[in-house]
Design a protein around this motif. Sequence first.
Motif, PDB file in Angstrom:
ATOM      1  N   LEU A   1     -51.152 -16.521 -83.233  1.00 44.21           N
ATOM      2  CA  LEU A   1     -51.570 -17.269 -84.419  1.00 44.21           C
ATOM      3  C   LEU A   1     -51.970 -18.701 -84.050  1.00 44.21           C
ATOM      4  O   LEU A   1     -52.785 -19.313 -84.738  1.00 44.21           O
ATOM      5  CB  LEU A   1     -50.464 -17.292 -85.471  1.00 44.21           C
ATOM      6  N   TYR A   2     -51.392 -19.214 -82.982  1.00 48.63           N
ATOM      7  CA  TYR A   2     -51.734 -20.551 -82.496  1.00 48.63           C
ATOM      8  C   TYR A   2     -52.897 -20.497 -81.511  1.00 48.63           C
ATOM      9  O   TYR A   2     -53.795 -21.323 -81.547  1.00 48.63           O
ATOM     10  CB  TYR A   2     -50.533 -21.190 -81.787  1.00 48.63           C
ATOM     11  N   ASP A   3     -52.854 -19.541 -80.592  1.00 55.92           N
ATOM     12  CA  ASP A   3     -53.835 -19.439 -79.502  1.00 55.92           C
ATOM     13  C   ASP A   3     -55.124 -18.796 -80.012  1.00 55.92           C
ATOM     14  O   ASP A   3     -55.435 -17.657 -79.702  1.00 55.92           O
ATOM     15  CB  ASP A   3     -53.235 -18.621 -78.344  1.00 55.92           C
ATOM     16  N   GLN A   4     -55.883 -19.556 -80.764  1.00 54.61           N
ATOM     17  CA  GLN A   4     -57.070 -19.004 -81.422  1.00 54.61           C
ATOM     18  C   GLN A   4     -58.211 -18.684 -80.457  1.00 54.61           C
ATOM     19  O   GLN A   4     -59.011 -17.804 -80.731  1.00 54.61           O
ATOM     20  CB  GLN A   4     -57.563 -19.966 -82.504  1.00 54.61           C
ATOM     21  N   ASP A   5     -58.297 -19.363 -79.330  1.00 55.09           N
ATOM     22  CA  ASP A   5     -59.377 -19.037 -78.387  1.00 55.09           C
ATOM     23  C   ASP A   5     -58.962 -17.956 -77.394  1.00 55.09           C
ATOM     24  O   ASP A   5     -59.728 -17.587 -76.507  1.00 55.09           O
ATOM     25  CB  ASP A   5     -59.894 -20.288 -77.667  1.00 55.09           C
ATOM     26  N   LYS A   6     -57.749 -17.457 -77.552  1.00 57.62           N
ATOM     27  CA  LYS A   6     -57.229 -16.324 -76.759  1.00 57.62           C
ATOM     28  C   LYS A   6     -57.269 -16.580 -75.246  1.00 57.62           C
ATOM     29  O   LYS A   6     -57.479 -15.660 -74.474  1.00 57.62           O
ATOM     30  CB  LYS A   6     -58.014 -15.035 -77.075  1.00 57.62           C
ATOM     31  N   ASP A   7     -57.012 -17.838 -74.856  1.00 60.32           N
ATOM     32  CA  ASP A   7     -57.010 -18.142 -73.419  1.00 60.32           C
ATOM     33  C   ASP A   7     -55.607 -18.105 -72.809  1.00 60.32           C
ATOM     34  O   ASP A   7     -55.419 -18.431 -71.647  1.00 60.32           O
ATOM     35  CB  ASP A   7     -57.674 -19.493 -73.140  1.00 60.32           C
ATOM     36  N   GLY A   8     -54.605 -17.700 -73.606  1.00 58.19           N
ATOM     37  CA  GLY A   8     -53.242 -17.588 -73.094  1.00 58.19           C
ATOM     38  C   GLY A   8     -52.464 -18.891 -73.132  1.00 58.19           C
ATOM     39  O   GLY A   8     -51.355 -18.970 -72.604  1.00 58.19           O
ATOM     40  N   LYS A   9     -53.030 -19.903 -73.775  1.00 61.51           N
ATOM     41  CA  LYS A   9     -52.355 -21.198 -73.886  1.00 61.51           C
ATOM     42  C   LYS A   9     -52.611 -21.790 -75.263  1.00 61.51           C
ATOM     43  O   LYS A   9     -53.654 -21.558 -75.858  1.00 61.51           O
ATOM     44  CB  LYS A   9     -52.873 -22.165 -72.824  1.00 61.51           C
ATOM     45  N   ILE A  10     -51.648 -22.557 -75.739  1.00 64.84           N
ATOM     46  CA  ILE A  10     -51.824 -23.302 -76.980  1.00 64.84           C
ATOM     47  C   ILE A  10     -52.169 -24.730 -76.590  1.00 64.84           C
ATOM     48  O   ILE A  10     -51.344 -25.443 -76.001  1.00 64.84           O
ATOM     49  CB  ILE A  10     -50.543 -23.282 -77.847  1.00 64.84           C
ATOM     50  N   SER A  11     -53.382 -25.129 -76.893  1.00 64.31           N
ATOM     51  CA  SER A  11     -53.830 -26.487 -76.561  1.00 64.31           C
ATOM     52  C   SER A  11     -53.355 -27.463 -77.640  1.00 64.31           C
ATOM     53  O   SER A  11     -52.926 -27.048 -78.727  1.00 64.31           O
ATOM     54  CB  SER A  11     -55.353 -26.529 -76.466  1.00 64.31           C
ATOM     55  N   ARG A  12     -53.475 -28.712 -77.363  1.00 64.87           N
ATOM     56  CA  ARG A  12     -53.130 -29.761 -78.333  1.00 64.87           C
ATOM     57  C   ARG A  12     -53.973 -29.579 -79.595  1.00 64.87           C
ATOM     58  O   ARG A  12     -53.474 -29.678 -80.715  1.00 64.87           O
ATOM     59  CB  ARG A  12     -53.348 -31.141 -77.715  1.00 64.87           C
ATOM     60  N   ASP A  13     -55.263 -29.292 -79.408  1.00 57.81           N
ATOM     61  CA  ASP A  13     -56.167 -29.125 -80.534  1.00 57.81           C
ATOM     62  C   ASP A  13     -55.765 -27.924 -81.393  1.00 57.81           C
ATOM     63  O   ASP A  13     -55.772 -28.007 -82.626  1.00 57.81           O
ATOM     64  CB  ASP A  13     -57.607 -28.954 -80.024  1.00 57.81           C
ATOM     65  N   GLU A  14     -55.405 -26.817 -80.758  1.00 57.85           N
ATOM     66  CA  GLU A  14     -54.972 -25.631 -81.510  1.00 57.85           C
ATOM     67  C   GLU A  14     -53.691 -25.922 -82.285  1.00 57.85           C
ATOM     68  O   GLU A  14     -53.549 -25.530 -83.445  1.00 57.85           O
ATOM     69  CB  GLU A  14     -54.760 -24.444 -80.566  1.00 57.85           C
ATOM     70  N   LEU A  15     -52.765 -26.620 -81.659  1.00 61.18           N
ATOM     71  CA  LEU A  15     -51.514 -26.981 -82.321  1.00 61.18           C
ATOM     72  C   LEU A  15     -51.794 -27.910 -83.505  1.00 61.18           C
ATOM     73  O   LEU A  15     -51.231 -27.733 -84.594  1.00 61.18           O
ATOM     74  CB  LEU A  15     -50.556 -27.634 -81.317  1.00 61.18           C
ATOM     75  N   LEU A  16     -52.675 -28.876 -83.305  1.00 60.22           N
ATOM     76  CA  LEU A  16     -53.030 -29.793 -84.391  1.00 60.22           C
ATOM     77  C   LEU A  16     -53.645 -29.053 -85.582  1.00 60.22           C
ATOM     78  O   LEU A  16     -53.345 -29.383 -86.733  1.00 60.22           O
ATOM     79  CB  LEU A  16     -54.009 -30.861 -83.894  1.00 60.22           C
ATOM     80  N   LYS A  17     -54.485 -28.069 -85.327  1.00 56.73           N
ATOM     81  CA  LYS A  17     -55.102 -27.309 -86.422  1.00 56.73           C
ATOM     82  C   LYS A  17     -54.038 -26.606 -87.265  1.00 56.73           C
ATOM     83  O   LYS A  17     -54.115 -26.597 -88.491  1.00 56.73           O
ATOM     84  CB  LYS A  17     -56.104 -26.293 -85.873  1.00 56.73           C
ATOM     85  N   VAL A  18     -53.044 -26.021 -86.602  1.00 53.59           N
ATOM     86  CA  VAL A  18     -51.973 -25.353 -87.336  1.00 53.59           C
ATOM     87  C   VAL A  18     -51.140 -26.375 -88.110  1.00 53.59           C
ATOM     88  O   VAL A  18     -50.813 -26.166 -89.280  1.00 53.59           O
ATOM     89  CB  VAL A  18     -51.077 -24.510 -86.401  1.00 53.59           C
ATOM     90  N   LEU A  19     -50.806 -27.479 -87.470  1.00 58.03           N
ATOM     91  CA  LEU A  19     -50.017 -28.518 -88.145  1.00 58.03           C
ATOM     92  C   LEU A  19     -50.761 -29.066 -89.361  1.00 58.03           C
ATOM     93  O   LEU A  19     -50.162 -29.273 -90.416  1.00 58.03           O
ATOM     94  CB  LEU A  19     -49.676 -29.648 -87.168  1.00 58.03           C
ATOM     95  N   ARG A  20     -52.072 -29.300 -89.211  1.00 61.54           N
ATOM     96  CA  ARG A  20     -52.866 -29.786 -90.354  1.00 61.54           C
ATOM     97  C   ARG A  20     -52.820 -28.779 -91.499  1.00 61.54           C
ATOM     98  O   ARG A  20     -52.679 -29.151 -92.662  1.00 61.54           O
ATOM     99  CB  ARG A  20     -54.319 -30.016 -89.938  1.00 61.54           C
ATOM    100  N   ALA A  21     -52.966 -27.511 -91.163  1.00 61.52           N
ATOM    101  CA  ALA A  21     -52.952 -26.474 -92.201  1.00 61.52           C
ATOM    102  C   ALA A  21     -51.595 -26.401 -92.890  1.00 61.52           C
ATOM    103  O   ALA A  21     -51.521 -26.249 -94.108  1.00 61.52           O
ATOM    104  CB  ALA A  21     -53.302 -25.118 -91.587  1.00 61.52           C
ATOM    105  N   MET A  22     -50.527 -26.517 -92.107  1.00 66.72           N
ATOM    106  CA  MET A  22     -49.183 -26.355 -92.668  1.00 66.72           C
ATOM    107  C   MET A  22     -48.683 -27.604 -93.376  1.00 66.72           C
ATOM    108  O   MET A  22     -48.003 -27.501 -94.390  1.00 66.72           O
ATOM    109  CB  MET A  22     -48.213 -25.939 -91.566  1.00 66.72           C
ATOM    110  N   LEU A  23     -49.006 -28.769 -92.837  1.00 64.40           N
ATOM    111  CA  LEU A  23     -48.458 -30.005 -93.393  1.00 64.40           C
ATOM    112  C   LEU A  23     -49.461 -30.761 -94.256  1.00 64.40           C
ATOM    113  O   LEU A  23     -49.067 -31.560 -95.103  1.00 64.40           O
ATOM    114  CB  LEU A  23     -47.939 -30.905 -92.267  1.00 64.40           C
ATOM    115  N   GLY A  24     -50.732 -30.541 -93.998  1.00 66.48           N
ATOM    116  CA  GLY A  24     -51.792 -31.130 -94.813  1.00 66.48           C
ATOM    117  C   GLY A  24     -51.617 -32.598 -95.099  1.00 66.48           C
ATOM    118  O   GLY A  24     -51.474 -33.417 -94.201  1.00 66.48           O
ATOM    119  N   MET A  25     -51.612 -32.917 -96.369  1.00 68.46           N
ATOM    120  CA  MET A  25     -51.563 -34.308 -96.810  1.00 68.46           C
ATOM    121  C   MET A  25     -50.149 -34.884 -96.848  1.00 68.46           C
ATOM    122  O   MET A  25     -49.963 -36.023 -97.246  1.00 68.46           O
ATOM    123  CB  MET A  25     -52.182 -34.421 -98.218  1.00 68.46           C
TER     124      MET A  25
END
Length: 194
Positions: free
Chosen positions: A120-144
Amino acid sequence: MGSTNSTLLKIPNVEVLMRETGFSPAHIIRLHDRFKALDKEGRGYLCPQDFGAIKELAMNPIGDRIIGAFFSPGKETVDFHTFVKILAHFRPVDKDRPKEPNSPEPINSRSNKLKFAFQLYDQDKDGKISRDELLKVLRAMLGMQVTEEQLESIADRTIQEADLDRDDAISFEEFRKSLEKVNIDHKMSIRFLR
């Protein structure tokens, strides 16, 4: 009982599906009914749009990622068997179920639940969660609820704590290790029948 058996008989390879997922006949029938309700046009498969009818997913900030997990790369449909196998990740672990020798690890094992969560975090399926991928999830979950600066701080701190090989990303093994003390079975379980 008769209607239960007749419903089960309509599902191809139902015995294999129950063995692979650990779902009981009652669970399979309930999931089959749910699948048919989502498949309003009776096509025998679901598209991502069909999942829009599930209000819990529509309201979930990462609902689109959860829906995406039902679909293999390049596939826009999911059949009943795949639908059930994905949902099996959320089945509570049956501690009383005997492990058969030489059988594969259950779909709902801790390891498989973690692999599901990782994807769910590793959206580019490269086997790693990048800072950018983590930020996208955090933005979605925590938003404003928090500022962008706070989100970046949370992402940086999370990667710093979990990234054991210092490559500025979180591998599955690092993800697994960082969640060792978390009761993942509790957090990733749905009670299908009460």
